[in-house]
Design an enzyme around this catalytic site. Structure first.
Site, PDB file in Angstrom:
ATOM      1  N   GLU A 270       0.785  -1.199  -0.144  1.00  0.00           N
ATOM      2  CA  GLU A 270      -0.164  -0.033  -0.140  1.00  0.00           C
ATOM      3  C   GLU A 270       0.911   1.298   0.122  1.00  0.00           C
ATOM      4  O   GLU A 270       1.705   1.368   0.863  1.00  0.00           O
ATOM      5  CB  GLU A 270      -0.816  -0.029   1.244  1.00  0.00           C
ATOM      6  CG  GLU A 270      -1.852   1.051   1.200  1.00  0.00           C
ATOM      7  CD  GLU A 270      -2.687   0.830   2.548  1.00  0.00           C
ATOM      8  OE1 GLU A 270      -2.205   0.532   3.561  1.00  0.00           O
ATOM      9  OE2 GLU A 270      -3.850   1.746   2.680  1.00  0.00           O
TER      10      GLU A 270
ATOM     11  N   LYS B 212     -10.250   2.315  -2.119  1.00  0.00           N
ATOM     12  CA  LYS B 212     -10.481   1.764  -0.776  1.00  0.00           C
ATOM     13  C   LYS B 212     -11.740   2.149  -0.014  1.00  0.00           C
ATOM     14  O   LYS B 212     -12.257   3.321   0.113  1.00  0.00           O
ATOM     15  CB  LYS B 212      -8.941   2.232  -0.034  1.00  0.00           C
ATOM     16  CG  LYS B 212      -9.301   1.721   1.470  1.00  0.00           C
ATOM     17  CD  LYS B 212      -7.719   2.064   2.096  1.00  0.00           C
ATOM     18  CE  LYS B 212      -7.590   1.451   3.474  1.00  0.00           C
ATOM     19  NZ  LYS B 212      -6.362   1.640   4.100  1.00  0.00           N
TER      20      LYS B 212
ATOM     21  N   CYS C 273      -5.783  -2.688   2.414  1.00  0.00           N
ATOM     22  CA  CYS C 273      -5.459  -2.911   3.958  1.00  0.00           C
ATOM     23  C   CYS C 273      -6.639  -2.975   4.657  1.00  0.00           C
ATOM     24  O   CYS C 273      -7.080  -3.975   5.002  1.00  0.00           O
ATOM     25  CB  CYS C 273      -4.855  -1.494   4.193  1.00  0.00           C
ATOM     26  SG  CYS C 273      -3.844  -1.524   5.404  1.00  0.00           S
TER      27      CYS C 273
END
Lengths: 293, 293
Positions: free
Chosen positions: B40, B115, B152
């Protein structure tokens, strides 16, 4: 909270199965257990290895007057413990369920959960025997906490664990009956056992809840002779709210244990990892579809 | 399919970070990698340890003409590999995302994922920097398969993995940046790392899909001095569709690896364990609620 688990071999002698469990409830309570969890369908053999209409004779009434529940209600009351049982429920002629019944410390029935996800695999012909549950994923309130009781095949479904958590379950509990087939290589058998632990410890992590899983143990023959039967892999376990293993039973022997679970730790873990805060509920509605292509 | 992973230390020198990644893409491609996954926000330090409006200067255009993507588009084309990158996206003044961009073997952009789940914890002030994604959980089609790219914090959410699976993802991919705080005991640090692996390997099991997770490594100081910084725990890993570990990178050192993933195994595993068959979609609608009490 002190949790007692009873992992045992099944036999076709139901009275003997019940007698052995009742004895162990008493022993575990003497060791301090406040909640005792049994394996799936603990009163009999795992009878789903073959499809046979006569096997429905094993199904029992699970009303408050149930004869099948009576020994567990008595044991719960005498020993002042909450007991999670797993019954082959006869609801009506031709309508049967795989149902967990939770008994309160005073011997009353605290609540019931009818297994929602029903498998059907060679030697696990459950769709023949069990109508899928119609009581939703609803935790059961008891004097030791709000119990998210699910059964066996449910354990592979993150949706089941999550819905119990969203309805306020303080712990996830899985009575189960799973094992290996001699047709699989040893490597494959180990991979399956590992996957089974992984996914349930994953539910602990995702929901910040402890998990108790109690499995049967030992080999049971296939009455039809079609397969070599099932070797139930034991390995009952207790995990904390970060998936950390607190107890793991042996793979091939009967076992009882009393395991301390810190019921206050969940809130601490959820403060560190506030997954419930950040769920994208605006994007989750499609979870209620079969497939999205 | 051969998967390449690049786990590296971040520095504040973005050109140097990019140069090192491009070199590794070339090396991994020479070793046969067809898909390369980065950690990331690989171009910079993990800048969310403090809230500072000037840090938005690091955000980049991610259109097809993006200067930030150019070195990766070039590397993908020159080496004939698919590359998963992770960008701090500048979408409009005051509107920024944490976005994975997947580059096809011919250097074109195959797709983007913004995300969806955004954390906010001490030293991970992501809600300050990243607007939650508005592109849903949508896999990205490439020449090596339909990629379920998540980022993540998404990794803790079974819903995200499931929705990718229901939309036909053939593999789950998580660029990530996670580590420990020196304020936690060593025991707690290990428990967190274990939980992180467990939950993601659990997604592999629940969905019958392989998982690739690539994490950054090494210590990064907190520019505000408020904390002792983050020690990113590396431990990038690849798991098969039963959660079985195929590769695990070291915890404290940079690492590259080429890992073989059998993309045909998922269907075999899903035939044994047909979880998608038995989902209780009639009971899942409440998953789209915040809480059910």
């Amino acid at each position: 909270m002190k949790v007692g688990i009873i992992q045992q071999r099944g036999s076709s002698d139901r009275d003997d199965n019940r007698r052995r469990i009742v004895e162990k409830i008493s022993e575990l309570a003497k060791q301090g257990a406040e909640l005792i969890v049994n394996q799936e369908l603990h009163d009999s053999l795992y009878f789903c290895q073959t499809e046979d209409v006569d096997i429905f004779d094993l199904a029992v009434d699970i009303s408050d007057d149930s004869k099948a529940l009576a020994p567990y209600r008595k044991a719960a009351k005498e020993n002042d413990v909450v007991v999670v049982t797993s019954m082959f429920e006869r609801r009506a002629p031709g309508l049967y369920h795989n149902t967990a019944v939770v008994i309160e410390k005073d011997g009353t029935v605290a609540g019931r959960y009818r297994k929602m996800h029903i498998p059907d695999d060679p030697a696990y012909y459950e769709k023949f025997y069990f109508t899928p549950g119609d009581m939703d994923f609803e935790p059961i309130d008891t004097s030791v906490g709000r119990l998210g009781v699910l059964v066996c095949w449910d354990q592979w479904y993150p949706e089941a664990a999550r819905l119990m958590a969203l309805r306020g379950a303080e712990i996830l509990i899985y009575p189960t009956a799973i094992g290996t087939s001699a047709a699989d290589s040893e490597e494959e058998q180990n991979r399956q056992l590992d996957a089974w632990m992984l996914v349930q410890r994953g539910h602990a992590v995702a929901n910040g809840l402890p998990v108790i899983t109690v499995n049967r143990v030992g080999h049971e023959a296939d009455p039809s002779g079609a397969t070599e039967g099932i070797t139930f892999w034991g390995t009952s376990f207790v995990a904390g709210p970060q998936g950390e293993l607190l107890y793991r039973a042996p793979r091939s022997e009967e076992a009882t244990a009393v395991v301390e679970v810190d019921m206050k730790r969940s809130e601490q873990v959820r403060r560190w990892w506030p997954f419930l805060r950040d769920r994208r509920i605006d994007a989750y509605a499609p979870l209620a579809y079969r497939y999205l292509r």
